[in-house]
Design a protein around this motif. Sequence first.
Motif, PDB file in Angstrom:
ATOM      1  N   ILE A 222      -3.097   2.031  -7.722  1.00  0.00           N
ATOM      2  CA  ILE A 222      -4.014   1.417  -6.770  1.00  0.00           C
ATOM      3  C   ILE A 222      -5.384   1.291  -7.448  1.00  0.00           C
ATOM      4  N   PRO A 223      -5.880   0.081  -7.667  1.00  0.00           N
ATOM      5  CA  PRO A 223      -7.249  -0.053  -8.190  1.00  0.00           C
ATOM      6  C   PRO A 223      -8.245   0.476  -7.156  1.00  0.00           C
ATOM      7  N   PRO A 230      -2.728   6.701  -9.318  1.00  0.00           N
ATOM      8  CA  PRO A 230      -1.263   6.634  -9.245  1.00  0.00           C
ATOM      9  C   PRO A 230      -0.773   6.780  -7.810  1.00  0.00           C
ATOM     10  N   VAL A 231       0.258   6.039  -7.483  1.00  0.00           N
ATOM     11  CA  VAL A 231       0.836   6.128  -6.139  1.00  0.00           C
ATOM     12  C   VAL A 231       1.784   7.323  -6.101  1.00  0.00           C
ATOM     13  N   THR A 235      -1.382  11.074  -3.361  1.00  0.00           N
ATOM     14  CA  THR A 235      -2.394  10.020  -3.468  1.00  0.00           C
ATOM     15  C   THR A 235      -1.803   8.690  -2.980  1.00  0.00           C
ATOM     16  N   PRO A 236      -1.539   8.569  -1.674  1.00  0.00           N
ATOM     17  CA  PRO A 236      -0.967   7.329  -1.137  1.00  0.00           C
ATOM     18  C   PRO A 236      -2.033   6.240  -1.017  1.00  0.00           C
ATOM     19  N   PRO A 237      -1.598   4.995  -0.837  1.00  0.00           N
ATOM     20  CA  PRO A 237      -2.576   3.915  -0.619  1.00  0.00           C
ATOM     21  C   PRO A 237      -3.358   4.135   0.669  1.00  0.00           C
ATOM     22  N   THR A 242      -4.241  -2.529  -2.149  1.00  0.00           N
ATOM     23  CA  THR A 242      -3.086  -3.227  -2.714  1.00  0.00           C
ATOM     24  C   THR A 242      -2.467  -2.392  -3.820  1.00  0.00           C
ATOM     25  N   VAL A 243      -1.161  -2.204  -3.741  1.00  0.00           N
ATOM     26  CA  VAL A 243      -0.428  -1.480  -4.786  1.00  0.00           C
ATOM     27  C   VAL A 243       0.004  -2.472  -5.859  1.00  0.00           C
ATOM     28  N   GLU A 244      -0.275  -2.138  -7.121  1.00  0.00           N
ATOM     29  CA  GLU A 244       0.116  -2.978  -8.248  1.00  0.00           C
ATOM     30  C   GLU A 244       0.991  -2.174  -9.198  1.00  0.00           C
ATOM     31  N   THR A 245       1.871  -2.855  -9.907  1.00  0.00           N
ATOM     32  CA  THR A 245       2.666  -2.215 -10.945  1.00  0.00           C
ATOM     33  C   THR A 245       2.120  -2.633 -12.298  1.00  0.00           C
TER      34      THR A 245
END
Length: 307
Positions: A222-223, A230-231, A235-237, A242-245
């Motif tokens: 997560i930026p 890190p997700v 440490t959830p969003p 926005t979650v990115e890979t």
Amino acid sequence: MIADLNLTRTRLDHLDWLESEAIYILREVAAECANPALLFSGGKDSCVLLRLAEKAFRPASFPFPLMHIDTGHNFPEVIAFRDERVAELGERLIVRSVEDSIARGTVKLRSETDSRNAAQSVTLLEAIAEFGFDACIGGARRDEEKARAKERVFSFRDEFGQWDPKAQRPELWNLYNARVHKGENVRVFPISNWTELDVWQYIAREKLALPSLYYAHRREVIPRNGLLVPVTPITPPRAGETVETRTVRFRTVGDISCTCPVASDADTAEAIVAETVVTEITERGATRMDDQTSEASMERRKKEGYF
């Protein structure tokens, strides 16, 4: 060709000098201290310490146990690596957990997902008192953070585990004073004079095994505030994020709640050396959520017992 050979020889001489100094310091601890311990987390700096201890004391066993202060929020890959490495060495490992300090009531957190990084201080001081350690050997380096740059190689702590940067002992001509009264102890940093680049050059030269997190891999992140968080369940969003890979690696592998990877394609030690040469952001500045604070904050934590 000759210039390339000279450059390689200079680099190896530099690593040899750092290695020799660190081995000397480890042997000084063994000679001067009655009951030391070496802190081993499975991170890259403590892996370097283990190799240095092997060179200092093998074929005999280490003259001190290994100890890890487990926050309970460590990356599982790192804990698995820690146990595998200790089993390979056949050394004694002492693990003391922040979870146990929470159960005793000596550590109090606002929520289960709060960072436990600073709380390690309490558990460490409890372990020192439990085993009567008069010295703890750690992998801290002066280039990591401004407060750590104020440490001596043999850094004195009083009977309360407190550190006073203005009351440290002089270290002239590589003479180290490990004398302490009952209840006092020293933190010893054999790789104080190493940099992150030195560590990676040594890892490459010695072909040291490390947790896989140190090398480039695909991960959901997560930026957030200039970092890549890190997700994880810890440490959830947050709402609206926005979650990115991305392809990332970790420069340090501390508590999940405060440790972030960096974008990188470096999947070997040699590639990380090349990447580290040109980076303009410090290791902790690029990866630690809890270090987005002031130097004074870190120094206060160290005065309270933080490593």
